[in-house]
Design a protein around this motif. Sequence first.
Motif, PDB file in Angstrom:
ATOM      1  N   ALA A 190       5.797  -3.559 -12.906  1.00 55.51           N
ATOM      2  CA  ALA A 190       5.116  -4.688 -12.262  1.00 55.51           C
ATOM      3  C   ALA A 190       5.753  -5.013 -10.918  1.00 55.51           C
ATOM      4  CB  ALA A 190       5.151  -5.910 -13.176  1.00 55.51           C
ATOM      5  N   HIS A 191       7.079  -4.945 -10.845  1.00 60.64           N
ATOM      6  CA  HIS A 191       7.771  -5.187  -9.574  1.00 60.64           C
ATOM      7  C   HIS A 191       7.382  -4.139  -8.540  1.00 60.64           C
ATOM      8  CE1 HIS A 191      10.496  -8.601 -10.042  1.00 60.64           C
ATOM      9  NE2 HIS A 191      10.673  -8.240 -11.293  1.00 60.64           N
ATOM     10  N   ALA A 192       7.305  -2.874  -8.957  1.00 55.15           N
ATOM     11  CA  ALA A 192       6.944  -1.801  -8.030  1.00 55.15           C
ATOM     12  C   ALA A 192       5.516  -1.983  -7.522  1.00 55.15           C
ATOM     13  CB  ALA A 192       7.101  -0.444  -8.718  1.00 55.15           C
ATOM     14  N   VAL A 193       4.602  -2.319  -8.412  1.00 52.99           N
ATOM     15  CA  VAL A 193       3.211  -2.547  -8.009  1.00 52.99           C
ATOM     16  C   VAL A 193       3.129  -3.759  -7.082  1.00 52.99           C
ATOM     17  CG1 VAL A 193       0.887  -3.118  -8.822  1.00 52.99           C
ATOM     18  CG2 VAL A 193       2.275  -1.473 -10.082  1.00 52.99           C
ATOM     19  N   ALA A 194       3.924  -4.793  -7.389  1.00 57.25           N
ATOM     20  CA  ALA A 194       3.938  -5.988  -6.543  1.00 57.25           C
ATOM     21  C   ALA A 194       4.453  -5.676  -5.143  1.00 57.25           C
ATOM     22  CB  ALA A 194       4.778  -7.082  -7.192  1.00 57.25           C
ATOM     23  N   VAL A 195       5.428  -4.751  -5.046  1.00 55.70           N
ATOM     24  CA  VAL A 195       5.918  -4.327  -3.731  1.00 55.70           C
ATOM     25  C   VAL A 195       4.784  -3.692  -2.939  1.00 55.70           C
ATOM     26  CG1 VAL A 195       7.396  -2.652  -2.543  1.00 55.70           C
ATOM     27  CG2 VAL A 195       8.338  -4.065  -4.368  1.00 55.70           C
ATOM     28  N   ALA A 196       4.019  -2.806  -3.592  1.00 58.02           N
ATOM     29  CA  ALA A 196       2.887  -2.167  -2.911  1.00 58.02           C
ATOM     30  C   ALA A 196       1.876  -3.207  -2.453  1.00 58.02           C
ATOM     31  CB  ALA A 196       2.231  -1.157  -3.853  1.00 58.02           C
ATOM     32  N   ALA A 197       1.575  -4.170  -3.307  1.00 62.38           N
ATOM     33  CA  ALA A 197       0.617  -5.218  -2.950  1.00 62.38           C
ATOM     34  C   ALA A 197       1.101  -6.030  -1.755  1.00 62.38           C
ATOM     35  CB  ALA A 197       0.382  -6.130  -4.155  1.00 62.38           C
ATOM     36  N   ARG A 198       2.392  -6.375  -1.773  1.00 61.03           N
ATOM     37  CA  ARG A 198       2.946  -7.179  -0.681  1.00 61.03           C
ATOM     38  C   ARG A 198       2.882  -6.421   0.643  1.00 61.03           C
ATOM     39  NH1 ARG A 198       7.300 -10.930  -0.463  1.00 61.03           N
ATOM     40  NH2 ARG A 198       7.116 -11.995   1.557  1.00 61.03           N
ATOM     41  N   LEU A 199       3.177  -5.129   0.619  1.00 64.60           N
ATOM     42  CA  LEU A 199       3.175  -4.337   1.841  1.00 64.60           C
ATOM     43  C   LEU A 199       1.763  -4.187   2.399  1.00 64.60           C
ATOM     44  CD1 LEU A 199       5.779  -1.559   0.999  1.00 64.60           C
ATOM     45  CD2 LEU A 199       6.114  -3.737   2.175  1.00 64.60           C
ATOM     46  N   LEU A 200       0.775  -4.130   1.522  1.00 65.79           N
ATOM     47  CA  LEU A 200      -0.613  -4.084   1.976  1.00 65.79           C
ATOM     48  C   LEU A 200      -1.036  -5.431   2.559  1.00 65.79           C
ATOM     49  CD1 LEU A 200      -2.335  -2.038  -0.877  1.00 65.79           C
ATOM     50  CD2 LEU A 200      -1.808  -1.270   1.442  1.00 65.79           C
ATOM     51  N   GLU A 201      -0.641  -6.492   1.892  1.00 68.81           N
ATOM     52  CA  GLU A 201      -0.988  -7.833   2.373  1.00 68.81           C
ATOM     53  C   GLU A 201      -0.395  -8.106   3.743  1.00 68.81           C
ATOM     54  OE1 GLU A 201      -1.320 -10.273  -1.882  1.00 68.81           O
ATOM     55  OE2 GLU A 201       0.614 -10.056  -0.865  1.00 68.81           O
ATOM     56  N   GLU A 202       0.818  -7.596   3.964  1.00 70.70           N
ATOM     57  CA  GLU A 202       1.542  -7.897   5.206  1.00 70.70           C
ATOM     58  C   GLU A 202       1.426  -6.789   6.258  1.00 70.70           C
ATOM     59  OE1 GLU A 202       2.932 -10.701   5.806  1.00 70.70           O
ATOM     60  OE2 GLU A 202       2.851 -11.618   3.817  1.00 70.70           O
ATOM     61  N   ASN A 203       0.584  -5.774   5.991  1.00 76.92           N
ATOM     62  CA  ASN A 203       0.315  -4.720   6.977  1.00 76.92           C
ATOM     63  C   ASN A 203       1.587  -4.037   7.486  1.00 76.92           C
ATOM     64  OD1 ASN A 203      -2.558  -5.250   7.043  1.00 76.92           O
ATOM     65  ND2 ASN A 203      -2.066  -7.102   8.197  1.00 76.92           N
ATOM     66  N   LEU A 204       2.349  -3.462   6.569  1.00 79.79           N
ATOM     67  CA  LEU A 204       3.620  -2.823   6.928  1.00 79.79           C
ATOM     68  C   LEU A 204       3.455  -1.761   8.004  1.00 79.79           C
ATOM     69  CD1 LEU A 204       6.653  -2.171   6.410  1.00 79.79           C
ATOM     70  CD2 LEU A 204       5.855  -0.513   4.730  1.00 79.79           C
ATOM     71  N   THR A 205       2.491  -0.865   7.830  1.00 77.64           N
ATOM     72  CA  THR A 205       2.327   0.242   8.773  1.00 77.64           C
ATOM     73  C   THR A 205       2.062  -0.273  10.186  1.00 77.64           C
ATOM     74  OG1 THR A 205       1.414   1.604   6.982  1.00 77.64           O
ATOM     75  CG2 THR A 205       1.040   2.365   9.229  1.00 77.64           C
ATOM     76  N   GLU A 206       1.217  -1.287  10.310  1.00 82.39           N
ATOM     77  CA  GLU A 206       0.907  -1.851  11.625  1.00 82.39           C
ATOM     78  C   GLU A 206       2.143  -2.516  12.235  1.00 82.39           C
ATOM     79  OE1 GLU A 206      -0.835  -2.154   8.949  1.00 82.39           O
ATOM     80  OE2 GLU A 206      -2.859  -1.415   9.394  1.00 82.39           O
ATOM     81  N   ARG A 207       2.972  -3.144  11.423  1.00 82.88           N
ATOM     82  CA  ARG A 207       4.182  -3.787  11.940  1.00 82.88           C
ATOM     83  C   ARG A 207       5.161  -2.755  12.485  1.00 82.88           C
ATOM     84  NH1 ARG A 207       6.376  -9.100   8.842  1.00 82.88           N
ATOM     85  NH2 ARG A 207       4.403 -10.178   8.550  1.00 82.88           N
ATOM     86  N   ILE A 208       5.317  -1.654  11.760  1.00 84.11           N
ATOM     87  CA  ILE A 208       6.217  -0.600  12.236  1.00 84.11           C
ATOM     88  C   ILE A 208       5.712  -0.040  13.556  1.00 84.11           C
ATOM     89  CG2 ILE A 208       7.076   1.726  11.770  1.00 84.11           C
ATOM     90  CD1 ILE A 208       7.160   0.985   8.804  1.00 84.11           C
ATOM     91  N   ALA A 209       4.392   0.192  13.648  1.00 87.77           N
ATOM     92  CA  ALA A 209       3.809   0.723  14.880  1.00 87.77           C
ATOM     93  C   ALA A 209       4.043  -0.226  16.053  1.00 87.77           C
ATOM     94  CB  ALA A 209       2.316   0.969  14.687  1.00 87.77           C
ATOM     95  N   ALA A 210       3.896  -1.526  15.809  1.00 86.21           N
ATOM     96  CA  ALA A 210       4.110  -2.511  16.877  1.00 86.21           C
ATOM     97  C   ALA A 210       5.565  -2.531  17.323  1.00 86.21           C
ATOM     98  CB  ALA A 210       3.678  -3.894  16.395  1.00 86.21           C
TER      99      ALA A 210
END
Length: 367
Positions: free
Chosen positions: A313-333
């Motif tokens: 559940a923690h691992a799935v929650a990490v994935a959900a949080r990263l999608l919610e917060e747009n991790l890939t876009e933040r790294i690109a910026a």
Amino acid sequence: MSLPRIAVDAMGGDEGVRVMVEGAALARRRHDQFKFLLVGDEARIRQALENHPNLRAASEILHAPDVVSGDEKPTQALRRSKTTSMGLAVDAVKQGLAGAAVSAGNTGALMAMSKLALRTMPGIDRPALAALLPTLGEHDLVMLDLGANTDCDARNLVQFAIMGAAYSRIVNGLESPRVRLLNIGTEETKGTGDLQDAAALLKRADGQLAFTFDGFTEADKLSRGDVDVVVTDGFSGNIALKAMEGAARFVADLLRRSFSSSLRSKFGFLISRPATELLKHHLDPNNHNGAVFLGLNGVVVKSHGSASALGVAHAVAVAARLLEENLTERIAADLARVGEEAIRTSGRTNGKAAVNPEVAPAAEKRA
């Protein structure tokens, strides 16, 4: 706006379908806006879903006839990626059927499949495996790389710093994480040429980055809580992680032995039980589960194989949080702030950095 689905490799991990499905069900209670793509043996997944009607209503099943074994070599797993639950979960992210993939299976195979299918982001040479480690401070420590790249040059380390800081801002809610390079000493003259060059690059970029570079740190200070992101090559990171895990097990076993050594010790255990339960909770890898492959064109989260349903559940929650917060876009910026060319062409470029997906398994035990 609907959020992308999370693909779950339901066949990965030591316990397989039951724990993976139960973990996804627990995660959905916190992130009820997400839907799921459960990948694996359809009959077994449907049976497991009977106990979780809430998850069943939010899930689709993608049948996969094969499973990647725990001891399978990444090169062998790659050849079967189109028929295995792990391969199809990662491919779902590539095809846009899911925004993230979660697996508790073979770490090296997952790294190889993810890198081949999703490729690295523009401006990133190598993906890195990042995990959350417990500390005495208010926040967990983000540490990378933990095994994906055995040898790194200066630009790799700078890229890792940018990715790790973006991850820390999301998972720990920090505006400007404190970043340090792992070294054999804190003095500016210590360390390899690549470490020296990476430090110089990060110092020159100070003010352009969304984090604070604090120089070097040593392995014995990782759990103090005075740094938010520690950057290192995968060889050193993997060794440091295993050493920390071994020390945690040593302390736990020593306490267990001490408290059972005599009647007086057992009585002392009853008195100190609240404190020992807190220690147990803090050191339990299930409460820090979810290592992330940073730098890919998509989100891939690795759960450790022995995780309980709570750990999944923690691992799935990490994935959900990263999608919610747009991790890939933040790294690109963040990459754009310092300039891709400055990172790619500065420092030592001796070409020694090499991805080794078969070295990563220690990271699955903590995050």
